[in-house]
Design a protein around this motif. Sequence first.
Motif, short mmCIF file in Angstrom:
data_model
loop_
_atom_site.label_atom_id
_atom_site.label_comp_id
_atom_site.label_asym_id
_atom_site.label_seq_id
_atom_site.Cartn_x
_atom_site.Cartn_y
_atom_site.Cartn_z
N UNK A 229 10.86 -1.09 -0.99
CA UNK A 229 10.48 -1.06 -2.44
C UNK A 229 9.13 -0.06 -2.30
N UNK A 230 9.15 1.14 -3.00
CA UNK A 230 7.87 1.77 -3.23
C UNK A 230 7.11 0.98 -4.10
N UNK A 231 7.23 0.33 -5.02
CA UNK A 231 6.32 -0.38 -5.88
C UNK A 231 5.71 -1.60 -5.17
N UNK A 232 6.32 -2.13 -4.25
CA UNK A 232 5.74 -3.12 -3.51
C UNK A 232 4.66 -2.38 -2.49
N UNK A 233 4.98 -1.28 -2.00
CA UNK A 233 3.85 -0.37 -0.86
C UNK A 233 2.74 -0.14 -1.80
N UNK A 234 2.94 0.60 -3.14
CA UNK A 234 2.04 0.96 -4.05
C UNK A 234 1.15 -0.49 -4.42
N UNK A 235 1.49 -1.55 -4.47
CA UNK A 235 0.82 -2.62 -4.86
C UNK A 235 -0.10 -3.11 -3.51
#
Length: 151
Positions: free
Chosen positions: A125-131
């Motif tokens: 999940x890109x959002x998890x990596x961004x976080x």
Amino acid sequence: MTGYKKCSKCLVIKPLDHFWKNSRGGKHGKHSVCSECMKIGYWIRYSKVDQFHIKYRMYGIDKETLLDTLSAQDNECFICYTDISFYKHDNSASAACIDHDHNTGIVRGILCNNCNRGLGLFRDKPENLRKAANYIESGSDLKAGLPKDWK
């Protein structure tokens, strides 16, 4: 010992004496994989052969495409640029992994084992990596509430 069971790998029904003893018990006190499949699995895991026949068949990619892709990446991980190789005996490089989308099965690229596992741990999940990146870059404000001698 009489009786039969189906091998969970080759799916062939075989006599129980074709299965190794399982010290953990089980229905018949035997492994779920027959001795022939166990020997093949052991050979693949612990031999110094290249793993192409496993990797490209799993993802429907021919060996030449896999090698061309790795060569186009300069034999480096697409994310961290670590040297990677599909050959087990190449001690100078990390293990190459074929990264794929778990929902579609489409291959995205070739990564080192660490980056491939990292993506999986973040559930792709890109959002998890961004976080995670924001967390690391912020230096975290959690330290403000910790004792002064905390390191």
